[in-house]
Design a protein around this motif. Structure first.
Motif, PDB file in Angstrom:
ATOM      1  N   GLU A   1     -13.224  52.316 -27.352  1.00 16.57           N
ATOM      2  CA  GLU A   1     -11.991  52.984 -26.947  1.00 16.57           C
ATOM      3  C   GLU A   1     -11.912  52.914 -25.436  1.00 16.57           C
ATOM      4  O   GLU A   1     -12.866  53.261 -24.742  1.00 16.57           O
ATOM      5  CB  GLU A   1     -11.978  54.436 -27.404  1.00 16.57           C
ATOM      6  CG  GLU A   1     -11.969  54.590 -28.905  1.00 16.57           C
ATOM      7  CD  GLU A   1     -11.948  56.056 -29.338  1.00 16.57           C
ATOM      8  OE1 GLU A   1     -12.141  56.941 -28.477  1.00 16.57           O
ATOM      9  OE2 GLU A   1     -11.739  56.295 -30.523  1.00 16.57           O
TER      10      GLU A   1
ATOM     11  N   ALA B   1      -8.965  53.101 -21.897  1.00 19.85           N
ATOM     12  CA  ALA B   1      -7.631  53.468 -21.426  1.00 19.85           C
ATOM     13  C   ALA B   1      -7.266  52.629 -20.212  1.00 19.85           C
ATOM     14  O   ALA B   1      -8.122  52.272 -19.403  1.00 19.85           O
ATOM     15  CB  ALA B   1      -7.585  54.948 -21.069  1.00 19.85           C
TER      16      ALA B   1
ATOM     17  N   LYS C   1      -3.152  58.702 -20.591  1.00 18.34           N
ATOM     18  CA  LYS C   1      -3.658  60.068 -20.763  1.00 18.34           C
ATOM     19  C   LYS C   1      -4.896  60.129 -21.648  1.00 18.34           C
ATOM     20  O   LYS C   1      -5.654  61.080 -21.604  1.00 18.34           O
ATOM     21  CB  LYS C   1      -2.553  60.957 -21.315  1.00 18.34           C
ATOM     22  CG  LYS C   1      -1.380  61.090 -20.366  1.00 18.34           C
ATOM     23  CD  LYS C   1      -0.497  62.241 -20.763  1.00 18.34           C
ATOM     24  CE  LYS C   1       0.760  62.347 -19.959  1.00 18.34           C
ATOM     25  NZ  LYS C   1       0.680  62.287 -18.563  1.00 18.34           N
ATOM     26  N   GLU C   2      -5.085  59.121 -22.475  1.00 16.24           N
ATOM     27  CA  GLU C   2      -6.272  59.080 -23.334  1.00 16.24           C
ATOM     28  C   GLU C   2      -6.608  57.641 -23.695  1.00 16.24           C
ATOM     29  O   GLU C   2      -5.777  56.746 -23.576  1.00 16.24           O
ATOM     30  CB  GLU C   2      -6.067  59.923 -24.591  1.00 16.24           C
ATOM     31  CG  GLU C   2      -4.939  59.458 -25.472  1.00 16.24           C
ATOM     32  CD  GLU C   2      -4.719  60.380 -26.661  1.00 16.24           C
ATOM     33  OE1 GLU C   2      -4.487  59.838 -27.747  1.00 16.24           O
ATOM     34  OE2 GLU C   2      -4.780  61.607 -26.505  1.00 16.24           O
ATOM     35  N   ALA C   3      -7.839  57.467 -24.147  1.00 15.32           N
ATOM     36  CA  ALA C   3      -8.306  56.135 -24.535  1.00 15.32           C
ATOM     37  C   ALA C   3      -7.715  55.749 -25.883  1.00 15.32           C
ATOM     38  O   ALA C   3      -7.441  56.593 -26.726  1.00 15.32           O
ATOM     39  CB  ALA C   3      -9.830  56.119 -24.597  1.00 15.32           C
ATOM     40  N   ALA C   4      -7.533  54.462 -26.073  1.00 12.48           N
ATOM     41  CA  ALA C   4      -7.050  53.930 -27.345  1.00 12.48           C
ATOM     42  C   ALA C   4      -8.105  52.987 -27.904  1.00 12.48           C
ATOM     43  O   ALA C   4      -8.877  52.378 -27.153  1.00 12.48           O
ATOM     44  CB  ALA C   4      -5.733  53.180 -27.141  1.00 12.48           C
TER      45      ALA C   4
ATOM     46  N   HIS D   1     -10.942  57.680 -18.957  1.00 15.40           N
ATOM     47  CA  HIS D   1     -11.162  58.153 -20.334  1.00 15.40           C
ATOM     48  C   HIS D   1     -11.925  57.140 -21.177  1.00 15.40           C
ATOM     49  O   HIS D   1     -11.686  56.994 -22.373  1.00 15.40           O
ATOM     50  CB  HIS D   1      -9.835  58.491 -21.020  1.00 15.40           C
ATOM     51  CG  HIS D   1      -8.894  59.288 -20.194  1.00 15.40           C
ATOM     52  ND1 HIS D   1      -9.160  60.584 -19.813  1.00 15.40           N
ATOM     53  CD2 HIS D   1      -7.704  58.973 -19.628  1.00 15.40           C
ATOM     54  CE1 HIS D   1      -8.159  61.043 -19.081  1.00 15.40           C
ATOM     55  NE2 HIS D   1      -7.261  60.078 -18.946  1.00 15.40           N
ATOM     56  N   THR D   2     -12.842  56.413 -20.542  1.00 13.91           N
ATOM     57  CA  THR D   2     -13.606  55.373 -21.227  1.00 13.91           C
ATOM     58  C   THR D   2     -15.086  55.649 -21.028  1.00 13.91           C
ATOM     59  O   THR D   2     -15.536  55.879 -19.902  1.00 13.91           O
ATOM     60  CB  THR D   2     -13.245  53.981 -20.647  1.00 13.91           C
ATOM     61  OG1 THR D   2     -11.824  53.797 -20.761  1.00 13.91           O
ATOM     62  CG2 THR D   2     -13.951  52.869 -21.387  1.00 13.91           C
TER      63      THR D   2
END
Length: 154
Positions: free
Chosen positions: A55, A57, A62-65, A121-122
């Motif tokens: 995951e 970003a 705003k957040e990791a995918a 966010h990673t």
């Protein structure tokens, strides 16, 4: 009566090398890209199996995918197209295309490491896998294209 065979063991290596050095730059680039993409995706799958969270970003997110399976392969193919175009341009216009290609692509690979380093966010483990994947792809693709460019005839 004896029959002797005069097979040259170096001839097989020479013929493989000549396959790379006599093909069009774009074709060598395509083959190098496929090899680099497969190897990079295999590395990512191995890291995923080892438990590294996949995951990440982009800056500003705003957040990791989730990085999908096949995402590394696709990324290598996408960016390698630019490398192939660069190699073709250098083959046509550069005085020393192989050297120019190596210097440029190694510098670009080094710069590409900044992306994973600043990915918000990673997880750190994911950042490391992302950075190593850049190096894996470059380690496959750059030498193969440089070999081809070293045989450009003027």
């Amino acid at each position: 009566m004896s029959v002797t065979s005069s097979q040259n063991p170096g001839a097989r290596t020479e013929s493989r090398s000549s396959l790379l050095t006599t093909r069009p730059v774009w074709l060598v680039g395509l083959l190098a890209t496929l090899a680099g993409a497969v190897l990079t995706e295999a590395f990512a799958l191995l890291m995923r199996a080892a438990g590294v969270p996949m995951e990440a970003a982009s800056p500003g997110a705003k957040e990791a995918a989730e990085i999908p399976v096949g995402g590394f392969f696709g990324g290598v193919v996408f960016w390698s197209v630019l490398g192939i175009v660069l190699a073709m341009a250098l083959a046509r216009w550069a005085k020393r295309p192989a050297r120019t290609f190596i210097v440029t692509t190694v510098a670009l690979t080094f710069l590409s490491l900044a992306g994973p380093a600043v990915a918000p966010h990673t997880a750190t483990s994911t950042q490391i896998v992302l950075a190593v994947s850049h190096v894996v792809a470059a380690a496959v693709i750059i030498p193969l294209l440089a070999l081809r460019l070293s045989h450009v005839r003027r």
